[in-house]
Design a protein around this motif. Structure first.
Motif, PDB file in Angstrom:
ATOM      1  N   ASN A  40      -8.145 -15.351   9.069  1.00  0.00           N
ATOM      2  CA  ASN A  40      -6.931 -15.740   9.789  1.00  0.00           C
ATOM      3  C   ASN A  40      -5.649 -15.267   9.109  1.00  0.00           C
ATOM      4  N   ARG A  41      -5.760 -14.678   7.939  1.00  0.00           N
ATOM      5  CA  ARG A  41      -4.580 -14.214   7.211  1.00  0.00           C
ATOM      6  C   ARG A  41      -4.023 -12.967   7.890  1.00  0.00           C
ATOM      7  N   ARG A  42      -2.720 -12.930   8.002  1.00  0.00           N
ATOM      8  CA  ARG A  42      -2.059 -11.823   8.679  1.00  0.00           C
ATOM      9  C   ARG A  42      -1.985 -10.603   7.765  1.00  0.00           C
ATOM     10  N   MET A  43      -2.466  -9.460   8.264  1.00  0.00           N
ATOM     11  CA  MET A  43      -2.441  -8.192   7.544  1.00  0.00           C
ATOM     12  C   MET A  43      -1.816  -7.146   8.475  1.00  0.00           C
ATOM     13  N   ALA A  44      -1.164  -6.156   7.877  1.00  0.00           N
ATOM     14  CA  ALA A  44      -0.597  -5.061   8.663  1.00  0.00           C
ATOM     15  C   ALA A  44      -0.414  -3.856   7.757  1.00  0.00           C
ATOM     16  N   ALA A  45      -0.352  -2.703   8.340  1.00  0.00           N
ATOM     17  CA  ALA A  45      -0.176  -1.464   7.580  1.00  0.00           C
ATOM     18  C   ALA A  45       1.303  -1.225   7.283  1.00  0.00           C
ATOM     19  N   THR A  46       1.562  -0.712   6.074  1.00  0.00           N
ATOM     20  CA  THR A  46       2.871  -0.180   5.710  1.00  0.00           C
ATOM     21  C   THR A  46       2.626   1.245   5.224  1.00  0.00           C
ATOM     22  N   GLN A  47       3.686   1.963   4.892  1.00  0.00           N
ATOM     23  CA  GLN A  47       3.500   3.326   4.397  1.00  0.00           C
ATOM     24  C   GLN A  47       2.827   3.358   3.029  1.00  0.00           C
ATOM     25  N   LEU A  48       2.834   2.234   2.314  1.00  0.00           N
ATOM     26  CA  LEU A  48       2.230   2.181   0.983  1.00  0.00           C
ATOM     27  C   LEU A  48       0.862   1.523   0.954  1.00  0.00           C
ATOM     28  N   ASN A  49       0.522   0.752   1.987  1.00  0.00           N
ATOM     29  CA  ASN A  49      -0.702  -0.038   1.948  1.00  0.00           C
ATOM     30  C   ASN A  49      -1.225  -0.243   3.369  1.00  0.00           C
ATOM     31  N   GLU A  50      -2.403   0.274   3.629  1.00  0.00           N
ATOM     32  CA  GLU A  50      -2.985   0.168   4.975  1.00  0.00           C
ATOM     33  C   GLU A  50      -3.328  -1.273   5.348  1.00  0.00           C
TER      34      GLU A  50
END
Length: 146
Positions: A40-50
């Protein structure tokens, strides 16, 4: 969403409103609950970390032991996974990711200020700024405040 914090009847204790607790009696049962929380933890991609965590994670384990004199001894342990601070010039964050990043960075800054104030290196601060962040407010009684 935005977490609503509430004071409890227990002096200095703060909880997340509308959150429920689960009992467990084995390491395996804890693992199942922990994995559910991780999903349930929110994750998302950034330019440094997928797979960038977009929030901190806090697990509270409360242990109760019935003593031979009939009294109950209660202890609690917080397991905390802090999301890392982000340099938005490098992450490429914008919109919702930028707001999340700002919240993460602010709470980490406040946590540092609280720790500095508690260890006496607070550069003249007269108060410990627990209430400046939901993270430090939630952890206030464990960090040393009431």
């Amino acid at each position: 969403g935005d977490l609503a914090l509430r004071e409890t009847a227990e002096k200095g204790s703060v909880v997340i409103a509308n959150l429920h607790s689960e009992r467990f009696a084995s390491a395996e049962a804890f693992d199942e609950l922990y994995e559910c929380g991780c999903r349930n933890r929110r994750m998302a991609a950034t330019q440094l970390n997928e797979h960038s965590s977009r929030s901190h994670a806090v697990v509270l384990i409360r242990v109760s032991v019935l003593l031979s004199n009939g009294k109950t001894l209660v202890s609690k342990v917080h397991l905390i996974d802090l999301a890392g601070s982000e340099d938005n010039r490098k992450t490429g964050n914008h919109g919702e990711r930028l707001r999340e990043s700002g919240s993460i960075n602010t709470s980490l800054l406040v946590l540092g200020k609280v720790i500095s104030a508690l260890n006496g290196s607070n550069s003249g601060l007269v108060r410990v700024p627990y209430r400046d962040s939901k993270l430090t407010r939630l952890l206030q009684d464990s960090l040393g405040g009431s």
